[in-house]
Design a protein around this motif. Sequence first.
Motif, short mmCIF file in Angstrom:
data_model
loop_
_atom_site.label_atom_id
_atom_site.label_comp_id
_atom_site.label_asym_id
_atom_site.label_seq_id
_atom_site.Cartn_x
_atom_site.Cartn_y
_atom_site.Cartn_z
N UNK A 1 0.86 -1.19 0.00
CA UNK A 1 0.00 0.00 0.00
C UNK A 1 0.90 1.24 0.00
N UNK A 2 0.31 2.37 -0.34
CA UNK A 2 1.08 3.62 -0.32
C UNK A 2 1.48 4.00 1.11
N UNK A 3 0.78 3.44 2.11
CA UNK A 3 1.07 3.75 3.51
C UNK A 3 2.51 3.39 3.87
N UNK A 4 3.10 2.39 3.19
CA UNK A 4 4.48 2.01 3.52
C UNK A 4 5.48 3.11 3.13
N UNK A 5 5.03 4.07 2.31
CA UNK A 5 5.88 5.20 1.92
C UNK A 5 5.61 6.44 2.78
N UNK A 6 4.75 6.30 3.82
CA UNK A 6 4.31 7.47 4.59
C UNK A 6 5.47 8.22 5.24
N UNK A 7 6.41 7.49 5.85
CA UNK A 7 7.54 8.14 6.51
C UNK A 7 8.37 8.95 5.54
N UNK A 8 8.67 8.37 4.39
CA UNK A 8 9.43 9.09 3.36
C UNK A 8 8.63 10.27 2.81
N UNK A 9 7.34 10.07 2.60
CA UNK A 9 6.50 11.14 2.05
C UNK A 9 6.53 12.37 2.94
N UNK B 1 10.79 0.92 7.13
CA UNK B 1 11.39 0.80 8.46
C UNK B 1 12.39 1.92 8.76
N UNK B 2 13.14 2.37 7.75
CA UNK B 2 14.20 3.36 7.99
C UNK B 2 14.08 4.57 7.06
N UNK B 3 12.92 5.26 7.06
CA UNK B 3 12.76 6.39 6.14
C UNK B 3 13.72 7.55 6.42
N UNK B 4 14.00 7.82 7.69
CA UNK B 4 14.88 8.95 8.02
C UNK B 4 16.29 8.72 7.50
N UNK B 5 16.78 7.49 7.64
CA UNK B 5 18.12 7.17 7.16
C UNK B 5 18.19 7.26 5.63
N UNK B 6 17.13 6.81 4.98
CA UNK B 6 17.10 6.88 3.51
C UNK B 6 17.04 8.34 3.05
N UNK B 7 16.18 9.11 3.69
CA UNK B 7 16.06 10.52 3.32
C UNK B 7 17.40 11.24 3.46
N UNK B 8 18.09 11.01 4.58
CA UNK B 8 19.40 11.65 4.80
C UNK B 8 20.41 11.25 3.72
N UNK B 9 20.33 9.99 3.28
CA UNK B 9 21.30 9.47 2.30
C UNK B 9 21.03 9.94 0.87
N UNK B 10 19.75 10.21 0.55
CA UNK B 10 19.43 10.58 -0.84
C UNK B 10 19.19 12.08 -1.02
N UNK B 11 19.13 12.84 0.08
CA UNK B 11 18.77 14.26 0.00
C UNK B 11 19.69 15.03 -0.95
N UNK B 12 20.99 14.82 -0.83
CA UNK B 12 21.93 15.55 -1.67
C UNK B 12 21.73 15.18 -3.15
#
Length: 301
Positions: free
Chosen positions: A54-62, A286-297
Motif C-alpha cells: 500500500x502507499x502507507x508504507x511510503x508514509x515516513x518518506x512522504x 522501516x528506515x525512512x529517516x536514514x534513507x532521506x538523509x542518504x538521498x537528499x543531496x
Amino acid sequence: MSTSLLSTYDPTGFGGVVQEYVWQWENQPLRVVYETLGNGSPLLLLPAFSSVSTRQEMAGLARLLAPHFQVVAIDWPGFGQSSRPSIDYRPEIYQQFLGDFVQAVFSIPITVIAAGHAAGYVLQLAHQQPDTFSKIVLIAPTWRGPLPTMGANPMLAGVVRGLVRSPIVGQILYKLNTTPSFLRFMYRRHVFVDTAKLTPSFMEKKWQSTQKPGARFASAAFVTGNIDAVHNQSDFLALVQSLSVPIMVVIAESSPPKSRAEMEVVAALPGVRSVVLPGSLGMHEEYPAEIFAAIEDFLHH
C-alpha cells in the motif's frame, strides 16, 4: 481516464489529499487511489509489490520529502485501496498503467523513488520514454518474485497461481498465507530488521490490507513471478545501462543474500550512485529517516 478528489484526509494514508485516477484496461475501468502531500517540484513514490503493498508504507518518506517536493504516492492496481478485479495481472498491465498515470498527473519530468519490484517498471518506462524522469532512486530493488527466487520453475509457479485464483481452494490457500502469524513470520524473515516494530497494531493493519475482496489475485501474481517486469538479471542491468538519467541505488544491508548480491551488481555499474543502509526488503518503511538523509543531496543536485 480521469482523476477526481476522494477526500482531504484518509486514515489509511499519510495526511495528504487523496484522489482517484480512473484507468481503463481492456475496457474495464479500474479505480487507482493516490495521495499528494507538499508543494514544489513533483516526486513520485512507488511502493514495493507484496501481498501487503500500500502507499502507507511510503508514509515516513512522504512526510520527510513533502517540505521539499510535491509528493505523490500510489496504491498499485490490485493493491491497497485501488480496484482489485480478478484480471490476469501481468507486466503489460503495470507498464501501461505507470506510463498512463505519469502522463495524466504530471506535465514535466519528475523525480521517482521506487521500492523493490517497482524498479523494473520505472527502468522500462525511462528506457521507452527518456524524458519521463529527471532522477531515479531505487530502494532495495528486486526483479524476481518470491517463488522464482526460491527456485520454482514457471510451470509450478503457474499451477500455484491457478490454485490461488480458483474460487474455493484459492480462498483457503490465500487465507492460510495471510494469517497474522504468517505475515509476522515473513516480516521477521526478510522485510524488517527490528522486530520490536512489528507491534500487534502494525500487523493488524497489514493483515487488514490483505483481506479486501479480490486481494488474492494481484498478490498471487506477484508471489508466483507473473508481474516480474524483467526475467533475468542481464535484462535488468541492460535497462540501467541504457539510461542517461541520474540513478541512485539504496542497498539494504540485511537483505536476503541473493537479493543483496543482485543489488550490489546494479550499484557497481558505471555512473550509478549507491549507498548501503540498515534494513532489509522493507527498509523504505522501516528506515525512512536514514534513507532521506542518504538521498537528499542526490535529489537536490
